[in-house]
Design a protein around this motif. Structure first.
Motif, short mmCIF file in Angstrom:
data_model
loop_
_atom_site.label_atom_id
_atom_site.label_comp_id
_atom_site.label_asym_id
_atom_site.label_seq_id
_atom_site.Cartn_x
_atom_site.Cartn_y
_atom_site.Cartn_z
N PHE A 259 -16.76 9.70 -5.24
CA PHE A 259 -17.85 9.11 -4.48
C PHE A 259 -18.25 9.93 -3.27
CE2 PHE A 259 -15.81 7.54 -0.61
CZ PHE A 259 -14.48 7.69 -0.95
N GLU A 260 -17.50 10.94 -2.91
CA GLU A 260 -17.79 11.64 -1.66
C GLU A 260 -18.82 12.74 -1.84
OE1 GLU A 260 -17.50 11.57 1.32
OE2 GLU A 260 -15.76 10.45 2.01
N ASN B 29 0.82 -1.20 0.00
CA ASN B 29 0.00 0.00 0.00
C ASN B 29 0.86 1.26 0.00
OD1 ASN B 29 -2.66 0.88 -0.13
ND2 ASN B 29 -2.70 1.39 2.03
N ARG C 145 1.92 2.69 -3.25
CA ARG C 145 0.95 3.50 -3.99
C ARG C 145 0.95 4.95 -3.53
NH1 ARG C 145 -2.65 -1.45 -3.04
NH2 ARG C 145 -1.35 -2.86 -4.27
N LYS D 129 -15.53 3.01 4.93
CA LYS D 129 -15.26 4.04 3.92
C LYS D 129 -14.83 3.41 2.60
CE LYS D 129 -14.92 8.64 4.01
NZ LYS D 129 -14.16 9.77 4.55
N GLN D 130 -13.99 2.37 2.72
CA GLN D 130 -13.50 1.74 1.50
C GLN D 130 -14.63 1.07 0.74
OE1 GLN D 130 -10.52 -0.48 3.38
NE2 GLN D 130 -9.33 1.39 3.71
N ASN E 194 -6.09 8.01 3.57
CA ASN E 194 -5.80 6.58 3.51
C ASN E 194 -4.34 6.32 3.85
OD1 ASN E 194 -8.24 5.37 2.87
ND2 ASN E 194 -8.01 5.81 0.71
N ALA F 139 -6.77 2.86 -0.82
CA ALA F 139 -7.82 2.08 -0.16
C ALA F 139 -7.39 0.63 -0.15
CB ALA F 139 -9.13 2.24 -0.91
N ASP F 140 -6.98 0.15 1.01
CA ASP F 140 -6.52 -1.22 1.11
C ASP F 140 -7.69 -2.08 1.54
OD1 ASP F 140 -3.49 -2.60 2.59
OD2 ASP F 140 -5.07 -3.48 1.35
N PHE G 1 -9.63 11.85 0.53
CA PHE G 1 -9.68 10.39 0.68
C PHE G 1 -8.30 9.76 0.54
CE2 PHE G 1 -11.49 6.31 0.78
CZ PHE G 1 -11.07 5.55 -0.31
N ASP H 223 -12.49 2.42 8.78
CA ASP H 223 -11.82 2.59 7.49
C ASP H 223 -12.43 1.67 6.45
OD1 ASP H 223 -8.63 2.85 9.16
OD2 ASP H 223 -10.09 4.39 8.60
#
Lengths: 287, 321
Positions: free
Chosen positions: A101-102, A83, A86, B253-254, A115, B241-242, A111, B250
């Motif tokens: 989407f928010e 992760n 990324r 949300k994902q 994350n 987003a894992d 977002f 979390d």
């Protein structure tokens, strides 16, 4: 550092044959400083598959991809936080508008950073910077992303990735679906970002005019392999264009035609329309 | 990931592929009723024999059918165990006292760990499972050391075993029948067959054509929606987003970051599809003709006769015994 492909092959399982080799024997180095690379190739040549390896979304079947010191192989390594990769390599897909989407533009841009464990205040700051970077003002932040126009949505979604502040930015056909003016606006935006931040940017595109006009380095893919890695001028002066089912930029095509038809000594290698016109004028003055 | 094949239709040739879907649906229905009318294991065994012969005639690979049974294998095991444990009629086949004390519980944990480790080999999963169960049985049966805090008498009755075999066999036949149906019938043909059979329901206000259309459209879009979900997941994963780790908040949300775009795309697509259909003069409720008309052939007649005979046969068996 950066991204290094070492003899990478990626196979997809398929019905007819046992597997389908999307890319094979890929050796490619991408630095973190100042690279501005166009990735081109015919449909099905493996560009998108190659791009997905760059942020460890998919793993190579054979070979390895080294991303900022992490060796990505076909087997999942518990010691690597995929992760986190990324965070350093941002990948924007085609039609990124669909990832919105928010409730507000600000929340959507936040977002990504959140994350990656940024605090809310930090994320808000990053969102503000990002929205400016894509050429929109703060009033957009409180708006509903679904009430924006197509072009504005695209910019907001790109801002969403910029807010993560990746060192390398990869974009898969960011200008598809845009009219010529839209294409230019977006490409000028990326050039701008590249000049301001010095980040390496890789763009997958089909548009030869854009390639010639904006890029320093071109990587050509054909049937899953890299068939050319050099400057656009080298590419268009060679025979590789035809072998790879690619087209020439319009400026070169038009000037070529004029050169042959009127037997003029024109330098056909002009990058934009204005320069082409200047060249024609220059030659005409001699006649 | 490959696209999901609903009901696992696999194209092929042979008897079953040539039948009209309506014949197949009705036959499976009546066959299932017949199977439930059978009363003992011998009758079931004959039914299975007939089924196997039919499969061979129809050139259906029995292997493929068995593969289709894999998912419900666990269900079958549970059904078997349930029946054996709960039924208390007939002669006692075995009566064992199971001892639960500190030692037997500890060793059972060790056995469990060994089993999980052995599973890593990847092969012989089913065999290992049976060995595991046997090991547990012997463990609790014979390891009676020290203070017992609980003991349980596990009695297996004759009728229990009989009933469980019966129930499992019946379940097997039912599932095989439905597997044959979905294996040899395209989802669209199945829908068309059901629509045709449900046509009489129009009289009570249920429009089978609209219903069939809804099913067809849904089936057609399953692969598309699946691909889109992949794309959106990839896009959100690229934003950090894992989907595998994270606290509950979390994760919520994902999931939302996946669901909201999917819904929006679904609504956009529905509108576009509706526009496209209306542009081609589709009016809901109006009569439409078809490009593929279902027709019965002699094969359907033979099958219908055979199924009717089986059905009457089972009724007679039931009535006369």
């Amino acid at each position: 550092m950066g991204i290094r492909f070492k003899n990478v092959t990626h196979e997809y399982p398929s019905y007819s044959k046992k597997t389908y080799k999307a890319i094979q024997g890929i050796n490619l180095n991408i630095g973190t400083d100042d690279e501005y690379i166009a990735l081109i190739g015919h449909t099905g040549s493996g560009k998108s598959t190659l791009a997905k390896h760059m942020n460890a979304l998919i793993f190579p079947t054979l070979g390895e991809v080294e991303i900022f010191g992490n060796n990505i192989k076909s087997k999942r390594d518990k010691n690597i936080n995929y992760n986190n990769i990324r965070k350093r390599v941002g990948l924007v897909f085609q039609f990124p508008e669909y990832q919105l989407f928010e409730e507000t533009v600000e929340k959507d841009i936040m977002f990504g950073p959140m994350n990656f464990k940024k605090s809310e205040e930090e994320a808000k700051k990053l969102a503000l910077e990002a929205i400016h970077l894509v050429g929109l003002d703060e009033t957009y932040l409180k708006r509903n992303p679904f009430n924006l126009s197509g072009g504005e949505k695209k910019r907001v979604s790109i801002a969403g990735i910029l807010a993560i502040d990746p060192e390398i930015l990869v974009l898969d056909e960011p200008t598809s679906g845009l009219d010529p003016e839209g294409k230019q606006t977006l490409m000028d935006l990326f050039s701008d970002i590249h000049k301001k931040t010095g980040k390496s940017i890789i763009i997958i595109t089909h548009d030869m005019d854009l390639v010639y006009r904006y890029f320093k380095r071109v990587v050509v893919m054909k049937d899953g392999r890299i068939s050319f890695d050099g400057t656009p001028d080298e590419l268009f002066k060679s025979d590789i264009i035809e072998e790879n089912h690619l087209d020439l930029p319009n400026t070169i095509k038009v000037l070529s035609y004029i050169k042959d038809k009127f037997n003029l000594d024109i330098n056909i290698y002009q990058k934009i329309a204005e320069e082409a016109v200047q060249e024609i004028n220059r030659v005409m003055e001699y006649e | 990931m490959n696209s999901i094949i609903i009901g696992q239709y696999i194209p092929g040739k042979g008897f079953f592929y040539k039948l009209d879907p309506r014949t197949k649906i009705l036959s499976i229905l009546f066959l299932m009723i017949s199977v439930f009318l059978l009363e003992n294991i011998t009758q079931l065994a004959i039914a299975i024999g007939i089924a196997i012969i039919i499969l061979i005639i129809g050139k259906i690979s029995i292997l493929k059918v068995l593969k289709g049974l894999k998912p419900i294998f666990v269900l079958l095991i549970f059904t078997f165990i349930f029946q054996v444990a709960l039924n208390s009629e007939g002669a006692i086949l075995s009566s064992a006292l199971l001892h639960f004390n500190i030692f037997s519980v500890l060793t059972s944990i060790v056995i469990f760990i060994i089993w999980r480790l052995l599973l890593q080999i990847g092969k012989f999963k089913i065999l290992l499972f049976f060995i595991f169960v046997l090991a547990l049985y012997f463990n609790f049966r014979y390891l009676s050391i020290g203070q017992e805090f609980y003991s349980f008498r596990l009695t297996i009755y004759e009728k229990g075993v009989e009933m469980s075999i019966f129930v499992v066999l019946r379940l097997l036949i039912i599932i095989t029948l439905t597997t044959i149906l979905t294996l040899t019938t395209k989802p669209t043909d199945l829908t068309q067959g059901m629509e045709s059979l449900m046509h009489p329901l129009k009289k009570i206000g249920f429009n089978s054509e609209d219903f069939a259309l809804i099913i067809s459209i849904s089936l057609r879009y399953i692969p598309t929606i699946f691909d889109e979900a992949q794309k959106i997941m990839a896009a959100q994963a690229s934003r950090g987003a894992d989907f595998s780790e994270g606290k509950l908040k979390d994760k919520m949300k994902q999931i939302i970051s996946l669901l909201v775009p999917m819904f929006i795309i679904a609504f956009i697509r529905s509108e576009e599809l509706a526009d496209a259909m209306e542009s081609r003069n589709f009016v809901p409720g109006e009569k439409r003709t078809r490009i593929n008309i279902l027709r019965f052939s002699m094969i359907d007649v033979y099958s219908a006769v055979f199924i009717t005979l089986c059905f009457i046969g089972t009724i007679l068996l039931r009535v006369m015994t």
